[in-house]
Design an enzyme around this catalytic site. Structure first.
Site, PDB file in Angstrom:
ATOM      1  CB  ILE A  42      -0.918   0.040   1.240  1.00 19.49           C
ATOM      2  CG1 ILE A  42      -1.740  -1.238   1.341  1.00 19.49           C
ATOM      3  CG2 ILE A  42      -1.812   1.260   1.195  1.00 19.49           C
ATOM      4  CD1 ILE A  42      -2.591  -1.289   2.591  1.00 19.49           C
ATOM      5  CE  LYS A  70       4.053  -4.282   8.707  1.00 20.16           C
ATOM      6  NZ  LYS A  70       3.152  -5.430   8.492  1.00 20.16           N
TER       7      LYS A  70
END
Lengths: 441, 441
Positions: B137, B206
Site C-alpha cells: 500500500i 509499523k
C-alpha cells in the site's frame, strides 16, 4: 524559529479552493516552513476583482489584478483560476520565468497537458497537480512514484462526488433522479447547470489525467468514451439492487493486449459510464460525495484510495502538499521529474473493448420469446450468463408483457452494442429498458 | 531504445521479496529504464549462501557473499535482508559510499531510524522505505508529500495481515482463535512461531514508522503501547457482533492537545491493540490478509488506503517504486529530502490517552448489582453510555449469574483501567470477561 531560505509564492485565483490555500499558507506558515525546509512567503494573489467577497478573510494588500507582474519573480506559482485561458498562458509564463507550478486545473491538463509538461521539461521545472485528479485523495504520487516499478492493469474510479451523491441517494432511498438532483442543487452538492457532472465531462477529464499517468501515455480528453447518468431511473436502480449490484459512475482506464496498432500489441481504453458493480466490491461501499480510485496492478495486486472528492478545504490540502513538494525541490536543486509519456500506447475506441452487458428488455409474454432473443445474441457470438424473466401485471407494468433481464458473458463492445440494436428492432421486444456494463468482476 | 545513463543497483538479500525484486529488475529492465530515466543495472545480489534455493530463477553469476564489496561503488543499494545486523551496518556503509538506499526493514527503522536518517542527511542521500509500513500500500508518499501541507489528527491502521486474517475468519465463521491460527499456519498465512504477529510486535514497528512520518517526530518502537489478540475468543467476537462491532487489531497514532510536556501543548500517542470498530466504518470491510490505513487530516478530511499487506511480489512492487524514485533523484541531482522530525512531540504513555471502553462482566444475578457497578464507575468519573444485562442459564453460562456489558463514554485510560481493577475486585463481579476499546467514533 530556524532561519530558512525564503521562497516567493504567487497565487492565481481566490475562489473556494484558492482562498483556503491562502488562509492555510498564512496560518500554518511556521509548520509549513519546517516541512518544506523553506519559508513560503505568499507574495500576492491575482484576481479579476480585488473587492469580491472571499470565503476566508485575507489581507487586502495581497490582492492584485496584475497576474503577469506577480508571476515574474515568483519561485512557486499556484494556479487555481480554472478554465483554459488565461490559465494556460500564465502557467507557461510561470514555467519560462523559472517557477515551479502547482495547479488543480483538470480541464486544462486534460486538454493541454502535453504542452504544459513539455514546457516544464524544457526548463527543468515541475508541474504538480495532485488536486486535479480526485480532490484530496493522494493518487498522483502513488501512480507516478509508488507504482513506477509495477504495471497498472486497470483503474476503476469514482471520481465525481456529485454523481456519486445522486446515485447513492437514489440507491438508498429508492428516489428518482430528478428529485435527488433538485435536492443536491439546493444543498450545494450540484451546480445550477449540472451538465459537467451528470453528463460525465468532469469524470472524463479526471480519467484522462489518471490514464496518462498510469499508462505513461498522453491521453487527450477527446479520446475518453463518455456516458452520463441521466438515463438511470428508479427502475434501473431497483433492478440493480435486486441482482446484488449497485450503479456507480465509473472512470475505467484499462490496459489491453492484442492490438495491431502497437508493436507490443498493447493499447489502452479510457471510458466513463454508469456501470453495475457487485455490492461486495470495495467501490460499492463508497457513499455520499466521496471518491475512490481502485487500482489493479500486476505485482501490487488490488489497491484502493478513498477520500473526499471535492470541497474547498479538502482540495486545499492536496494543493499545499504539492506546494511543499515544489519548495523541497527548489531547495534540493536538480531538475524536476517530467511526466513519462514514453509508452505512447494507442487509445482504442469503445467498440474494441471487452465488457459484460446487463440488458433489461420488455418483451411479449408468449412462448418462444426467450428462444428468439437468445438467437439474436448468438448471431454476434454473445453468450448468455444469466437470464431472468418476470411476467408483468397491472401493479408493475403492462399486462401481457414480461421483463427479461439478460446478463451476458464477456464480449466485444461492438458485438454487444450491435446485439442491442438488433434486439431493439426485433418484433418480440417491446422496449429496451436499460443497458449497463458490469464492472469489477 | 534510448541511450540512458546507467546506474549500478546492488541487492542485499534474496528471500521472498528480494528474489521477486531481482526478477522484476531483469524482466522489466526496458520499461523501468523509461520510467526512471536511467538504466538500472543489477550488478549483484549479496546472500549468505549462493547455492540456497530461490523463489525466482536468477543468473548464478549475480550472487556473492561479499556484501561490502558489492555496496561500495553502487548507486542504489536495496536492503532486503531484514533484522538489525548486519543490515544497519551495511546501510550506513552504503550511505557513506554515496548510494541512495531502499529498504523494507521495519524492525531496523523502528529501532534505528533516526541514526539511519541522520547518516543520509549528512551526505545528502535519501532512504526510501515504502515497503516497510504497510506492504504494497502506497502510504509513505501520501503521508510525507501529499499531506505535507495538512495536519494529521489520527491514523488508524490495520497493518498486520496475519492477525486480520485470523480475526476476520473468527468473525465470519464463529471459530475459535486457536483453530483459526492452526489453519493459518497450515496455509502459510501465519509463521510457525506466530508471536511477532499475534502479540502485535510487527504492528507496533509499523505504527512507529507511520507515527514518525505523520507527526514529524522520531517515535521509537519502545514508545508504542502494545497488546496482542490472544485474549480474543469466540465469546468476545460474538458479543462484538451482537453490538454491531467487529474486532480489529488497530495501530492508532493520535495527536493530543493539552499536554504540559510540550510548549504548544501538543503531544502524540501511538498504540496497538485489538479494538471494537463499528461495522459501518470503512475499516470494518477490510477482510482476509488485507491491510488498510485510515487517515484523519484536518483539511483533507478522512482518507483510506487499502491493499495487500504482505506477499513477496506485492512488497516487491513497493520496493521497485522506491528504486525508480531513487534513480530519478540520482539523475536529477540535488540532495535527498530528509525525514522531518522537527516537530519532536512528546509521546505520552497509554494512561494519558482518552478512549472508550466496552467492559463485559459476569455478575451475580441479584438486585442492586447494576447500582454497585455504576457506583464503582462513578468513583473515577467514568460515565456509562450503554448497559446491557443478560441473565445466563445452562445454555449460555452459569445459572444464577448474568452477563453485563457496559459501554463507557470517553474517559482517561488511567481512570478506565483503574475502574476495571476495582470492578474485578468487587464482590458482585464474578469475572471480567473482556475489556476492549471502541475506536473510530
Amino acid at each position: 524559529m530556524t532561519d530558512y531560505r525564503r521562497l516567493r509564492v504567487a497565487l492565481l485565483g481566490a475562489g473556494a479552493v484558492g482562498s483556503q490555500v491562502a488562509g492555510l499558507l498564512i496560518r500554518h506558515a511556521d509548520e509549513l516552513a519546517d516541512r518544506a525546509g523553506a519559508a513560503l512567503d505568499l507574495v500576492g494573489i491575482a484576481v479579476r476583482d480585488v473587492d469580491a467577497p472571499r470565503d476566508v478573510e485575507l489581507p487586502r494588500e495581497l490582492f492584485t489584478t496584475d497576474a503577469e507582474g506577480l508571476i515574474v519573480g515568483a519561485d512557486i506559482v499556484i494556479e487555481l483560476m480554472g478554465g483554459i485561458e488565461p490559465a494556460r498562458e500564465q502557467i507557461l509564463l510561470a514555467l519560462t520565468s523559472g517557477a515551479d507550478v502547482v495547479t488543480a486545473n483538470k480541464a486544462l491538463l486534460a486538454t493541454h497537458g502535453p504542452e504544459i509538461f513539455d514546457a516544464a521539461d524544457q526548463v527543468g521545472a515541475s508541474v504538480y497537480y495532485e488536486a486535479a485528479a480526485a480532490g484530496a485523495i493522494p493518487i498522483i504520487r502513488p501512480l507516478r512514484d509508488s507504482l513506477a516499478g509495477d504495471r497498472v492493469r486497470r483503474i476503476m474510479g469514482i471520481v465525481n462526488g456529485t454523481t456519486n451523491y445522486i446515485l447513492d441517494r437514489m440507491d438508498r432511498e429508492g428516489s428518482d433522479f430528478a428529485d435527488v438532483l433538485a435536492d443536491a442543487q439546493a444543498a450545494g452538492y450540484a451546480e445550477a447547470d449540472p451538465t459537467a457532472d451528470v453528463e460525465g465531462f468532469d469524470a472524463a477529464q479526471k480519467a484522462a489525467i489518471l490514464a496518462s499517468l498510469a499508462f505513461h501515455t498522453a491521453v487527450p480528453v477527446d479520446a475518453v468514451h463518455r456516458e452520463g447518468i441521466t438515463s438511470i431511473d428508479k427502475a434501473v436502480m431497483d433492478a440493480a439492487r435486486g441482482a446484488g449490484y449497485v450503479v456507480k459512475l465509473l472512470a475505467v482506464c484499462e490496459r489491453l493486449d492484442g492490438a495491431d496498432e502497437s508493436p507490443s500489441g498493447e493499447a489502452i481504453s479510457v471510458r466513463v459510464y454508469p456501470a453495475l458493480i457487485s455490492r461486495e466490491h470495495p467501490l460499492a461501499s463508497v457513499h455520499g460525495a466521496n471518491n475512490a480510485v481502485f487500482v489493479e496492478a500486476e505485482a501490487a495486486g488490488n489497491l484502493m484510495f478513498y477520500g473526499a472528492g471535492a470541497g474547498g478545504v479538502q482540495t486545499a490540502s492536496a494543493v499545499l502538499g504539492d506546494v511543499v513538494s515544489a519548495a523541497r525541490r527548489h531547495i534540493a536543486g536538480g531538475v524536476g521529474v517530467g511526466e513519462s509519456t514514453r509508452a505512447n500506447l494507442p487509445v482504442l475506441p469503445i467498440g474494441r473493448v471487452t465488457t459484460r452487458y446487463q440488458i433489461t428488455l420488455e418483451v411479449a409474454d408468449e412462448p418462444g420469446v426467450l428462444a428468439t432473443v437468445a438467437g439474436i445474441l448468438s448471431e454476434r457470438s454473445v453468450s448468455i450468463a444469466t437470464a431472468l424473466q418476470t411476467v408483468l401485471n397491472e401493479a408493475n407494468g403492462e399486462p401481457g408483457t414480461a421483463r427479461l433481464v439478460i446478463g451476458t458473458h464477456s464480449a466485444l463492445e461492438q458485438d454487444l452494442s450491435e446485439t442491442v440494436d438488433r434486439l431493439a428492432a426485433s418484433d418480440v421486444v417491446a422496449r429496451v429498458v436499460s443497458v449497463l456494463r458490469v464492472e469489477g468482476e
